[in-house]
Write an enzyme that holds these catalytic residues in place. Structure first.
Site, PDB file in Angstrom:
ATOM      1  N   SER A 196       0.862  -1.410   0.219  1.00  0.00           N
ATOM      2  CA  SER A 196       0.045   0.154  -0.111  1.00  0.00           C
ATOM      3  C   SER A 196       0.954   1.134  -0.037  1.00  0.00           C
ATOM      4  O   SER A 196       1.603   1.437  -1.054  1.00  0.00           O
ATOM      5  CB  SER A 196      -0.959  -0.146   1.138  1.00  0.00           C
ATOM      6  OG  SER A 196      -2.014   0.977   0.905  1.00  0.00           O
ATOM      7  N   HIS A 235      -8.334  -5.047  -0.931  1.00  0.00           N
ATOM      8  CA  HIS A 235      -7.054  -4.560  -0.644  1.00  0.00           C
ATOM      9  C   HIS A 235      -6.284  -5.583   0.648  1.00  0.00           C
ATOM     10  O   HIS A 235      -6.022  -5.369   1.671  1.00  0.00           O
ATOM     11  CB  HIS A 235      -7.084  -3.117   0.205  1.00  0.00           C
ATOM     12  CG  HIS A 235      -6.048  -2.464   0.198  1.00  0.00           C
ATOM     13  ND1 HIS A 235      -5.547  -1.880  -1.014  1.00  0.00           N
ATOM     14  CD2 HIS A 235      -5.438  -1.799   1.435  1.00  0.00           C
ATOM     15  CE1 HIS A 235      -4.513  -1.109  -0.342  1.00  0.00           C
ATOM     16  NE2 HIS A 235      -4.257  -1.077   0.881  1.00  0.00           N
ATOM     17  N   ASP A 272      -9.909  -4.159  -5.353  1.00  0.00           N
ATOM     18  CA  ASP A 272      -9.455  -3.049  -4.325  1.00  0.00           C
ATOM     19  C   ASP A 272     -10.402  -1.964  -4.277  1.00  0.00           C
ATOM     20  O   ASP A 272     -10.217  -1.233  -5.415  1.00  0.00           O
ATOM     21  CB  ASP A 272      -7.847  -2.951  -4.602  1.00  0.00           C
ATOM     22  CG  ASP A 272      -7.116  -2.212  -3.603  1.00  0.00           C
ATOM     23  OD1 ASP A 272      -7.904  -1.559  -2.680  1.00  0.00           O
ATOM     24  OD2 ASP A 272      -5.865  -2.391  -3.396  1.00  0.00           O
TER      25      ASP A 272
END
Length: 339
Positions: free
Chosen positions: A180, A266, A234
């Site tokens: 991320s 995610h 996501d």
């Protein structure tokens, strides 16, 4: 095997592990011990630094005062490669230590370094402070250009890389990875290094390119391989951001950008970790010549160096109460001989 993490994080709000048993299995950890590194003539004490030594698996996990977690070979001289992994927004190094330990078990020549971002106010989090590599004001492309703090965090990662190089690990034996926001840091940092410090590769999990308008690929880094794993479902960093990131970086001149899609949100799935393992094991195989880290013999170390080496080896509890240099030397020599 499913291992869910109890920690909360914006970047890992829905993240959990699906770890395939052959590659990632649960481990029993040795008790953590803390030691004090000091040049003063006081007995070895327990304070401010934790370390656990896994004799069965052959690695040592240590945590420094700034939250950086390091998973190293028990014998420092066996190391010939390093993987630096940056966590996501709101998380810490603890979020990925289990993965690092599992990989260390499969790759005893690798050292895994997991830094923890400093706490800073995050606009996306209503201005409240949390661990973040830089401020995030929104999840759209325009907002991704505003990254206050990114240079400071870049310097932290660069210092880790240079510290490893100073220990004897060549830059081309180092991989920069992240999840991320940590993946964003890996792309931003790893592809803008000096050409003479070209890394072995970069791993980006569910990430994107931050500050894309000012990003410049360093001439000479066009052949650095990038593995980008991203979930097509996501909702936080949408897959189209991954596609635009790839297009933007290729437009800057990079030639080897492998973007892989997975039917997940995610998260980091077992399929992704398997691909990551193939990537890093291909780029960082064991060297026939063995380790490349410069390690002094215990008898040549200062007391401060001896204490640091004992701390890293996870045997600090055996040195509590020691005063004389000879005691530290004997302990470390016996430990190294037992490996």
């Amino acid at each position: 095997m499913n291992v869910s993490q109890p920690r909360t994080s914006i970047s890992r709000l829905s993240r959990f592990y699906h770890l395939p048993s052959p590659l990632f299995s649960a481990f029993a950890f040795a008790a953590a011990t803390s030691v004090l590194v000091s040049s003063a003539p006081v007995p070895f004490q327990s304070r401010s630094f934790s370390s656990r030594n896994n004799n069965i698996m052959g690695y040592v996990t240590s945590t420094s005062a700034d939250g950086t977690i390091t998973v190293s070979p028990q014998n420092e001289a066996d190391q010939s490669a390093t993987v630096v992994f940056a966590h996501g927004l709101g998380d810490s190094a603890e979020g990925f230590v289990d993965v690092a330990e599992n990989l260390a078990n499969k790759a005893p020549h690798m050292r895994f370094i997991l830094p923890t971002a400093k706490k800073r106010p995050v606009t996306l989090n209503m201005g409240m402070s949390m661990n973040a590599w830089y401020d995030i004001v929104g999840m759209d492309e325009r907002s991704a250009e505003k990254c206050d703090g990114i240079q400071e965090s870049r310097d932290i990662i660069l210092n880790i890389i240079e510290s490893e190089a100073a220990r004897g690990v060549p830059h081309n034996r180092i991989i920069l990875a992240g999840f991320s926001q940590g993946a964003a840091m890996s792309l931003y940092t790893g592809l803008q290094l000096e050409a003479s410090k070209k890394l072995a590769g970069i791993v980006a999990l569910s990430g994107y390119l931050p500050a894309a308008s000012s990003f410049k690929l360093t001439p000479g880094l066009e052949d650095v391989p990038v593995l980008h794993c991203h979930g097509t479902q996501d909702p936080m960093i949408q897959y189209k951001m991954a596609e635009k990131t790839k297009a933007a970086i290729l437009a800057k001149g990079l030639r080897d950008y492998d973007l892989r899609s997975y039917p997940c949100p995610h998260t980091v799935t077992g399929a992704e970790w398997a691909d990551v393992w193939k990537f890093i094991s291909k780029l960082l195989p064991p060297l026939e010549s063995g380790g490349c880290v410069k390690v002094k013999a215990p008898s040549e170390m200062s007391v401060k160096e001896l204490k640091a080496a004992i701390r890293r080896a996870g045997i600090g509890n055996q040195a509590i109460g020691f005063y004389e240099k000879g005691e530290f030397v004997k302990l470390l020599e016996n430990h190294l001989a037992s490996l």
